[in-house]
Design a protein around this motif. Structure first.
Motif, short mmCIF file in Angstrom:
data_model
loop_
_atom_site.label_atom_id
_atom_site.label_comp_id
_atom_site.label_asym_id
_atom_site.label_seq_id
_atom_site.Cartn_x
_atom_site.Cartn_y
_atom_site.Cartn_z
N SER A 553 4.00 16.72 5.42
CA SER A 553 3.89 15.81 3.69
C SER A 553 3.27 14.28 4.06
O SER A 553 3.20 14.31 5.32
N PHE A 554 1.77 14.11 3.57
CA PHE A 554 1.31 13.03 3.69
C PHE A 554 0.97 12.12 2.50
O PHE A 554 0.76 13.55 1.34
N GLN A 555 1.68 11.39 2.36
CA GLN A 555 1.17 10.51 1.14
C GLN A 555 -0.86 10.41 0.90
O GLN A 555 -1.05 9.78 1.62
N LEU A 556 -0.85 10.36 -0.40
CA LEU A 556 -2.51 10.69 -0.19
C LEU A 556 -3.59 9.67 0.03
O LEU A 556 -4.15 9.53 0.68
N GLN A 557 -2.63 8.50 -0.20
CA GLN A 557 -3.25 7.10 -0.18
C GLN A 557 -3.03 6.83 1.80
O GLN A 557 -3.68 5.79 1.90
N ASP A 558 -2.54 6.85 1.83
CA ASP A 558 -2.60 7.71 3.57
C ASP A 558 -3.45 8.35 4.00
O ASP A 558 -3.82 7.85 5.67
N VAL A 559 -3.93 9.04 3.21
CA VAL A 559 -4.90 9.52 4.35
C VAL A 559 -6.50 8.78 3.71
O VAL A 559 -6.93 8.65 2.79
#
Length: 664
Positions: A553-559
């Protein structure tokens, strides 16, 4: 005597178009020699039979001897000495224009008979061997067609063994027939010289012996000349005997090889992945209708940055495709094995080829990939190819878990980088970045996301709290707590991930795609696991379709970056920013990782959804903008999620296939 042209017996087994082209020259020469021999024999028979017209017959013979110089022998270069000798004979025959009937027996034995024997023995043998060679070649082609059509799935081993044995038998038969044919054609280059000189030598000697007393003056002029001609014919005969023995030993040595040489797909030598040029027979798929295809077996070779093709018997090859910056990858064909596809940089042109064996299949893919990188233009292409191959081997060093990427993080929340302004547009640069500036050479590539057993138990334990390798808890990423305004699920296949040096340019995504696909092709990694990529307004999740366990899982702001492939729309990639806490600094250094996926539909849809999620994040900072954005979106009945069509057919369907074949 000048050197004699000859066919190389070592080239008989490969049977390349170049060898066929050279063989046609020898065949044309043999045909010309046959025509000339028939004409010369007719002249000799006229001398023998026309006792009353001896003067006319010898005059015709003299003229015919002079015609040898005008014959267009393709391999006749260097026959000046023979031509000069025949011209001397023509003058001698012209002087001996009155023959006697008593010479008939001597002429029959020493002039007509050797030429008849040459025509009936040597030239007839050439014609017979040519027919045998043609039949064996046709049988070999027929057996290769059967072998090429062997089915890939549910293969009948007994049928395969029979066909392989048949291919080996026909190939050996063709090899033997071709070498016998080559030996006969090589010997003919010597025999034709002797056949031209020996009958004339016998004829002249018979005449001189008969008229010795009356031809003292003539014989004194001819003695030294006849002696030199006799020495020349003996020298040619000695060369023929030596060459025949050499060809016999070479033929015996070449036929003493193991039977596996004739069997396809029995290569004992290892695959050479550093080649920058290659040649050999391949099957190419051609469309014969809207849904029907046909396969043709042609000779392919590389020349510079081009792939060339030459049909058997053609004088020269033609260009098939420009390999510079082209993509080469293995493909699955329903009716063929060892298939690979070459696609031009524009994506408008592609061809599918089939190799004969697994070794040839892997070497062709590696060679074409090396050429597509324009290695052949470097100063030392062999060294560059070896270095790139070593880099590719280092690039597939396995990593068992993603935990190593954030190992040493003091607190899960600190693994989340500070808010950065994402950008989906590639910044303009003064120059195009080099691959080394985007990804460090030798960076390991991970081809699967390994989920530890403890994480699986934590996620399926009632009331449990799971911590994933990136330091995020199940509480942080659950849909209930995030209350996202967007939720979309895509069916994807994870192809690979690797650390990158930059996270704010789309070129790094394209370079990561190229390296991941190249490493998969080099190491024959073609199977992937299907997963569901869930995009919400707060995070990205990769979910196992069978267990519904979140793999990563990734935070969208980290993309920081995301893009679809410019030519293959089903490929997409993204760059995730993290922090390096290994040195114990209060604020970790930013790190970037690129992830490459293959979607069942267009990668642009995934990119559009991620972009929409980022717009929602920005809109949350301004309540009015968020309200305006929500008004423009269709919501569910509870006003919670944005209505988007799921590409997986519903989460409850569970799954998709565990193992699917990737087109990458």
């Amino acid at each position: 005597m000048p050197a004699v042209h000859k066919l190389l017996l070592e080239d008989a087994l490969q049977d390349s178009p170049q060898t066929r082209s050279l063989l046609s020259v020898f065949e044309e020469d043999a045909g010309t020699l046959t025509d000339y021999t028939n004409q010369l024999l007719q002249s000799m028979q006229r001398v023998y039979g026309a006792q009353n017209e001896m003067a006319l017959a010898t005059e015709q013979l003299s003229k015919q001897l002079l015609e040898y110089e005008k014959q267009n022998f393709t391999l006749g270069k260097g026959d000046e000495e023979v031509i000069s000798t025949l011209q001397h004979f023509a003058k001698a025959v012209e002087e001996l224009n009155s023959l006697h009937a008593e010479l008939a027996t001597q002429m029959a034995d020493r002039m007509v008979f050797p030429m008849v024997q040459f025509r009936e023995k040597d030239l007839t043998e050439i014609s017979t061997l040519k027919e045998i060679f043609g039949i064996s070649s046709d049988e070999h082609e027929a057996s290769m067609v059967k072998y090429s059509r062997l089915p890939k799935k549910r293969e009948n081993e007994k049928l395969k063994a029979e066909i392989v044995t048949e291919v080996a038998y026909t190939r050996r038969k063709q090899h033997q027939a071709s070498m016998q044919y080559y030996c006969a054609l090589n010997a003919l280059q010597y025999r034709k010289r002797v056949a031209m000189l020996e009958p004339l030598l016998g004829y002249t000697q018979a005449q001189m012996n008969f008229f010795k007393k009356g031809m003292d003056l003539v014989s004194k002029k001819m003695d030294s000349f006849l002696t030199s001609v006799s020495s020349m014919t003996q020298s040619i005969q000695a060369q023929l005997d030596s060459e025949a023995e050499t060809m016999r030993l070479s033929q015996k040595e070449l036929l003493s090889v193991d039977d596996t040489v004739y069997m396809p797909d029995r290569d004992r030598e290892p695959v050479n992945r550093t080649l920058i040029q290659k040649a050999g027979y391949l099957n190419i798929r051609n469309k014969t209708g809207l849904v029907t295809t046909a396969w043709d077996r042609l000779y392919f070779f590389t020349q510079g940055g081009n792939l060339m093709c030459q049909p058997r018997g053609a004088v020269a090859g033609g260009m098939v495709l420009d390999l510079d910056n082209s993509s080469v990858m293995a493909v699955e064909c329903e009716d063929r094995r060892y298939c690979f596809q070459i696609t031009s940089p524009s994506g408008k042109t592609s061809i599918i080829l089939q190799a004969e064996s697994k070794k040839e299949y892997e070497e062709w893919i590696c060679t074409l990939n090396n050429i597509s990188r324009q290695i052949y233009l470097t100063d030392n292409p062999e060294a560059v190819a070896i270095r790139l191959n070593q880099t590719a081997i280092q690039a597939v060093t396995p990593i068992t878990s993603f935990e190593k990427r954030l190992e040493g993080s003091p607190h899960p929340d600190r693994a989340k980088p500070g808010a950065t302004q994402p950008s989906t547009e590639t910044p303009k640069a003064s120059r195009n970045p080099e691959p080394e500036d985007l990804i460090a050479p030798g960076t390991p590539i991970q081809f699967d996301i390994m989920l530890p057993a403890s994480e699986f138990l934590d996620q399926n334990r009632a009331g449990g709290r799971r911590t994933n390798p990136f330091g995020e808890t199940d509480e942080d990423s659950s849909p209930d707590t995030d209350d996202p305004l967007l939720q979309q699920v895509f069916a994807v296949r994870f192809l690979g991930s690797m650390a990158v040096r930059s996270g704010h340019t789309q070129e790094v995504i394209y370079e990561a795609m190229r390296q991941v696909l190249a490493a998969r092709a080099i190491h024959n990694i073609f199977r992937t696991t299907e997963a569901h990529l869930m995009v919400t307004s707060s995070c990205l999740r990769l979910i196992d379709p069978q267990t519904q366990v979140t793999r990563i899982s990734f935070q969208l702001q980290d993309v920081t970056q995301f893009a679809a492939h410019q030519e293959n729309g089903r490929l997409m990639g993204l760059v995730v920013e993290g922090r390096d806490w290994g040195e114990g600094a209060e604020e970790g250094e930013p790190t970037f990782s690129a992830f490459v996926f293959e979607s069942n539909t267009e990668g642009e849809k995934i990119c559009y959804t991620i972009s929409l999620g980022k717009e929602i994040i920005e809109a949350k900072k301004d309540p009015e903008a968020l309200a305006q954005l929500m008004k423009s979106m269709p919501l569910t009945n509870d006003g919670k999620f944005l209505l988007l069509d799921s590409e997986t057919g519903g989460a409850e369907n569970g799954a998709g296939q565990e193992e699917v074949e990737s087109e990458a």
